[in-house]
Design a protein around this motif. Structure first.
Motif, PDB file in Angstrom:
ATOM      1  N   ASN A 148     -14.579  21.347   5.246  1.00 52.95           N
ATOM      2  CA  ASN A 148     -15.856  21.359   5.960  1.00 52.95           C
ATOM      3  C   ASN A 148     -16.245  19.966   6.434  1.00 52.95           C
ATOM      4  OD1 ASN A 148     -16.463  24.135   5.883  1.00 52.95           O
ATOM      5  ND2 ASN A 148     -17.108  23.972   3.756  1.00 52.95           N
ATOM      6  N   SER A 149     -15.872  18.942   5.691  1.00 49.39           N
ATOM      7  CA  SER A 149     -16.154  17.578   6.145  1.00 49.39           C
ATOM      8  C   SER A 149     -15.379  17.259   7.415  1.00 49.39           C
ATOM      9  CB  SER A 149     -15.804  16.577   5.040  1.00 49.39           C
ATOM     10  OG  SER A 149     -16.600  16.789   3.886  1.00 49.39           O
ATOM     11  N   LEU A 150     -14.105  17.702   7.471  1.00 52.75           N
ATOM     12  CA  LEU A 150     -13.321  17.489   8.680  1.00 52.75           C
ATOM     13  C   LEU A 150     -13.869  18.283   9.861  1.00 52.75           C
ATOM     14  CD1 LEU A 150      -9.697  17.546   7.198  1.00 52.75           C
ATOM     15  CD2 LEU A 150     -10.999  15.557   7.956  1.00 52.75           C
ATOM     16  N   LEU A 151     -14.279  19.530   9.605  1.00 53.36           N
ATOM     17  CA  LEU A 151     -14.842  20.348  10.676  1.00 53.36           C
ATOM     18  C   LEU A 151     -16.135  19.751  11.204  1.00 53.36           C
ATOM     19  CD1 LEU A 151     -14.217  23.951   9.263  1.00 53.36           C
ATOM     20  CD2 LEU A 151     -12.969  22.793  11.075  1.00 53.36           C
ATOM     21  N   ASN A 152     -17.000  19.309  10.318  1.00 49.40           N
ATOM     22  CA  ASN A 152     -18.252  18.700  10.753  1.00 49.40           C
ATOM     23  C   ASN A 152     -18.006  17.379  11.479  1.00 49.40           C
ATOM     24  OD1 ASN A 152     -19.692  20.812   9.586  1.00 49.40           O
ATOM     25  ND2 ASN A 152     -19.883  19.755   7.616  1.00 49.40           N
ATOM     26  N   GLY A 153     -16.935  16.689  11.082  1.00 52.02           N
ATOM     27  CA  GLY A 153     -16.636  15.418  11.728  1.00 52.02           C
ATOM     28  C   GLY A 153     -16.227  15.564  13.172  1.00 52.02           C
ATOM     29  N   VAL A 154     -15.625  16.701  13.546  1.00 53.23           N
ATOM     30  CA  VAL A 154     -15.216  16.927  14.938  1.00 53.23           C
ATOM     31  C   VAL A 154     -16.194  17.833  15.671  1.00 53.23           C
ATOM     32  CG1 VAL A 154     -12.784  16.565  14.413  1.00 53.23           C
ATOM     33  CG2 VAL A 154     -13.747  18.869  14.238  1.00 53.23           C
ATOM     34  N   GLY A 155     -17.359  18.075  15.065  1.00 53.52           N
ATOM     35  CA  GLY A 155     -18.395  18.852  15.726  1.00 53.52           C
ATOM     36  C   GLY A 155     -18.273  20.347  15.605  1.00 53.52           C
ATOM     37  N   LEU A 156     -17.415  20.851  14.717  1.00 50.04           N
ATOM     38  CA  LEU A 156     -17.269  22.289  14.528  1.00 50.04           C
ATOM     39  C   LEU A 156     -18.129  22.752  13.369  1.00 50.04           C
ATOM     40  CD1 LEU A 156     -13.390  22.660  14.955  1.00 50.04           C
ATOM     41  CD2 LEU A 156     -15.175  23.175  16.632  1.00 50.04           C
ATOM     42  N   PRO A 157     -18.576  24.008  13.402  1.00 51.16           N
ATOM     43  CA  PRO A 157     -19.396  24.515  12.294  1.00 51.16           C
ATOM     44  C   PRO A 157     -18.568  24.692  11.036  1.00 51.16           C
ATOM     45  CG  PRO A 157     -18.908  26.288  13.826  1.00 51.16           C
ATOM     46  CD  PRO A 157     -18.396  25.018  14.471  1.00 51.16           C
ATOM     47  N   SER A 158     -19.189  24.483   9.914  1.00 49.29           N
ATOM     48  CA  SER A 158     -18.509  24.658   8.627  1.00 49.29           C
ATOM     49  C   SER A 158     -18.448  26.135   8.268  1.00 49.29           C
ATOM     50  CB  SER A 158     -19.242  23.881   7.531  1.00 49.29           C
ATOM     51  OG  SER A 158     -20.581  24.335   7.415  1.00 49.29           O
ATOM     52  N   PHE A 159     -17.541  26.472   7.376  1.00 47.78           N
ATOM     53  CA  PHE A 159     -17.444  27.850   6.905  1.00 47.78           C
ATOM     54  C   PHE A 159     -17.446  27.847   5.381  1.00 47.78           C
ATOM     55  CE2 PHE A 159     -13.017  27.997   5.434  1.00 47.78           C
ATOM     56  CZ  PHE A 159     -12.509  26.865   6.020  1.00 47.78           C
ATOM     57  N   ASP A 160     -18.018  28.883   4.841  1.00 49.21           N
ATOM     58  CA  ASP A 160     -18.194  28.971   3.396  1.00 49.21           C
ATOM     59  C   ASP A 160     -17.453  30.205   2.892  1.00 49.21           C
ATOM     60  OD1 ASP A 160     -18.988  28.738   0.804  1.00 49.21           O
ATOM     61  OD2 ASP A 160     -21.040  29.463   1.131  1.00 49.21           O
ATOM     62  N   ILE A 161     -16.303  29.979   2.258  1.00 45.12           N
ATOM     63  CA  ILE A 161     -15.537  31.094   1.695  1.00 45.12           C
ATOM     64  C   ILE A 161     -15.415  30.994   0.187  1.00 45.12           C
ATOM     65  CG2 ILE A 161     -14.228  31.376   3.835  1.00 45.12           C
ATOM     66  CD1 ILE A 161     -11.854  30.067   2.406  1.00 45.12           C
ATOM     67  N   LEU A 162     -15.918  29.905  -0.397  1.00 53.76           N
ATOM     68  CA  LEU A 162     -15.832  29.766  -1.847  1.00 53.76           C
ATOM     69  C   LEU A 162     -16.681  30.824  -2.530  1.00 53.76           C
ATOM     70  CD1 LEU A 162     -14.553  27.995  -4.042  1.00 53.76           C
ATOM     71  CD2 LEU A 162     -16.629  26.600  -4.011  1.00 53.76           C
ATOM     72  N   ASN A 163     -16.173  31.325  -3.667  1.00 56.11           N
ATOM     73  CA  ASN A 163     -16.813  32.418  -4.417  1.00 56.11           C
ATOM     74  C   ASN A 163     -16.802  33.725  -3.638  1.00 56.11           C
ATOM     75  OD1 ASN A 163     -17.408  30.695  -6.587  1.00 56.11           O
ATOM     76  ND2 ASN A 163     -19.345  30.077  -5.645  1.00 56.11           N
ATOM     77  N   ARG A 164     -15.797  33.875  -2.791  1.00 60.40           N
ATOM     78  CA  ARG A 164     -15.613  35.107  -2.036  1.00 60.40           C
ATOM     79  C   ARG A 164     -14.131  35.481  -2.055  1.00 60.40           C
ATOM     80  NH1 ARG A 164     -19.440  34.066   3.357  1.00 60.40           N
ATOM     81  NH2 ARG A 164     -21.395  33.724   2.214  1.00 60.40           N
ATOM     82  N   SER A 165     -13.848  36.673  -1.546  1.00 58.69           N
ATOM     83  CA  SER A 165     -12.468  37.177  -1.585  1.00 58.69           C
ATOM     84  C   SER A 165     -11.483  36.296  -0.834  1.00 58.69           C
ATOM     85  CB  SER A 165     -12.428  38.606  -1.038  1.00 58.69           C
ATOM     86  OG  SER A 165     -13.180  39.480  -1.860  1.00 58.69           O
ATOM     87  N   PRO A 166     -11.821  35.747   0.359  1.00 59.17           N
ATOM     88  CA  PRO A 166     -10.823  34.889   1.033  1.00 59.17           C
ATOM     89  C   PRO A 166     -10.392  33.696   0.194  1.00 59.17           C
ATOM     90  CG  PRO A 166     -12.530  35.545   2.575  1.00 59.17           C
ATOM     91  CD  PRO A 166     -12.979  36.000   1.229  1.00 59.17           C
ATOM     92  N   ALA A 167     -11.307  33.110  -0.570  1.00 60.88           N
ATOM     93  CA  ALA A 167     -10.926  31.975  -1.419  1.00 60.88           C
ATOM     94  C   ALA A 167      -9.945  32.408  -2.501  1.00 60.88           C
ATOM     95  CB  ALA A 167     -12.180  31.364  -2.050  1.00 60.88           C
ATOM     96  N   VAL A 168     -10.123  33.609  -3.046  1.00 61.61           N
ATOM     97  CA  VAL A 168      -9.188  34.116  -4.057  1.00 61.61           C
ATOM     98  C   VAL A 168      -7.804  34.304  -3.448  1.00 61.61           C
ATOM     99  CG1 VAL A 168      -8.718  35.998  -5.656  1.00 61.61           C
ATOM    100  CG2 VAL A 168     -11.063  35.229  -5.309  1.00 61.61           C
ATOM    101  N   LEU A 169      -7.738  34.862  -2.239  1.00 62.19           N
ATOM    102  CA  LEU A 169      -6.452  35.058  -1.586  1.00 62.19           C
ATOM    103  C   LEU A 169      -5.774  33.727  -1.288  1.00 62.19           C
ATOM    104  CD1 LEU A 169      -7.326  37.949   0.896  1.00 62.19           C
ATOM    105  CD2 LEU A 169      -5.972  38.107  -1.183  1.00 62.19           C
ATOM    106  N   VAL A 170      -6.559  32.723  -0.902  1.00 59.23           N
ATOM    107  CA  VAL A 170      -5.987  31.405  -0.636  1.00 59.23           C
ATOM    108  C   VAL A 170      -5.399  30.819  -1.917  1.00 59.23           C
ATOM    109  CG1 VAL A 170      -6.549  29.023  -0.018  1.00 59.23           C
ATOM    110  CG2 VAL A 170      -7.426  30.902   1.365  1.00 59.23           C
ATOM    111  N   GLY A 171      -6.170  30.849  -2.995  1.00 61.56           N
ATOM    112  CA  GLY A 171      -5.696  30.277  -4.253  1.00 61.56           C
ATOM    113  C   GLY A 171      -4.490  31.006  -4.818  1.00 61.56           C
ATOM    114  N   MET A 172      -4.508  32.337  -4.792  1.00 64.69           N
ATOM    115  CA  MET A 172      -3.386  33.096  -5.326  1.00 64.69           C
ATOM    116  C   MET A 172      -2.141  32.924  -4.467  1.00 64.69           C
ATOM    117  SD  MET A 172      -5.338  36.616  -6.519  1.00 64.69           S
ATOM    118  CE  MET A 172      -3.793  37.412  -6.954  1.00 64.69           C
TER     119      MET A 172
END
Length: 298
Positions: A148-172
């Motif tokens: 999110n820091s990189l996205l905000n640095g280039v002017g893109l909106p941040s996304f919040d997937i932590l504590n959600r299913s996409p974060a579990v799929l990423v980690g697994m």
């Protein structure tokens, strides 16, 4: 002593200290004892506890029915099992889609002298603790994290997937991807290059060569890798617990709560464990039965 008797004595087999049938038992005995003490007996104890409704620590074990198994079919628990299957299946698909190109590149396109080095580098994250890797993903995916820091640095909106299913799929997927790559590499390394060249000489398109030559030859490896990732993902506890939050309850976390949580219902936890053991055993049996058949048909 005559020469004939001397020759007969020299050709006689030496006396055996053990019967021939006892030699395999001697070799397999230590492993059998180890598996019996740490696998077979605990599994039988879990099966016995699953037949005791509502048993708690310190109570007398008196198997009396299948009430714990009937409890599994309540909608709330079926939802948990469905979520576990979703995470395991989603992780398997992601690992297969990401791991096959990597394994193909290492096995087919990279020179032999670099293959072992690349494999070691790819599995290097497995040398660290799974708990540490999950906390690293928390740092990466949190609202003020690296992405999110990189996205905000280039002017893109941040996304919040932590504590959600996409974060579990990423980690697994990150945790289990090396296993998929290693198994696929072992299968792709045995790929018959002459068949690939023959298909290309006959005018087959690259997609046709892939689906009709490469995939059939590596199908046993694909099946083995997918099964390993699916089974491991089905019982994963750390990634859903740390990356999924309270809304990502899985079967492993539910079993943990029954044994060590506030509910302390060992009977229901044992029934859930027995169900997972049965599912894994059936999957392995299907692989052993149909995996060799698919390999022989290639």
């Amino acid at each position: 002593m005559s020469p004939a008797s001397s020759s007969t004595a020299s050709n006689a087999p030496p006396d055996r200290a053990l019967p021939k049938w006892a030699e395999p038992l001697l070799l397999l005995g230590p492993t059998g004892i180890w598996l019996g003490l740490l696998l077979v007996i605990p599994t039988l104890l879990i099966l016995e506890l699953s037949l005791v409704p509502g048993i708690r620590p310190g109570q007398v074990v008196n198997p009396s029915g299948l009430d714990n198994y009937a409890l599994i079919f309540q909608p709330i628990y079926l939802q948990v099992l469905g979520r576990s299957l979703f995470f395991a299946l989603g992780t398997t698909i992601i690992c297969l889609l990401l791991g096959f190109p990597v394994a193909y590149w290492i096995a087919v396109m990279v020179p032999k002298r670099w293959q072992n080095l690349l494999l070691v580098g790819f599995v290097l994250p497995l040398w660290t603790s799974s708990l540490l890797r999950s906390y690293a993903w928390i740092t990466i995916l949190r609202p003020t994290g690296v992405i999110n820091s990189l996205l905000n640095g280039v002017g893109l909106p941040s996304f919040d997937i932590l504590n959600r299913s996409p974060a579990v799929l990423v980690g697994m997927s990150y945790s289990l991807l090396p296993y998929m790559v290693l198994i696929l590499y072992a299968s792709l390394e045995k790929l018959d290059r002459q068949l690939l060249e023959a298909a290309a000489d006959l005018g087959a398109a690259p997609s046709q060569v892939f689906w009709r030559v490469t995939v059939p030859q590596t199908l046993p490896g694909i099946t083995a890798g997918a099964l390993l990732v699916f089974i491991t993902g089905l019982g994963d506890f750390v990634d859903p617990e740390l990356l999924g939050g309270a809304s990502s309850m899985t079967a492993a976390r539910l079993i943990y709560n029954q044994f060590l949580g506030a509910t302390q219902n060992w009977g229901f936890g044992s029934a859930l464990s027995s169900l997972l053991i049965l599912a894994v055993s059936l999957a392995i049996a299907l692989l052993l039965k149909y995996g060799d058949r698919s390999a022989s048909n290639v």
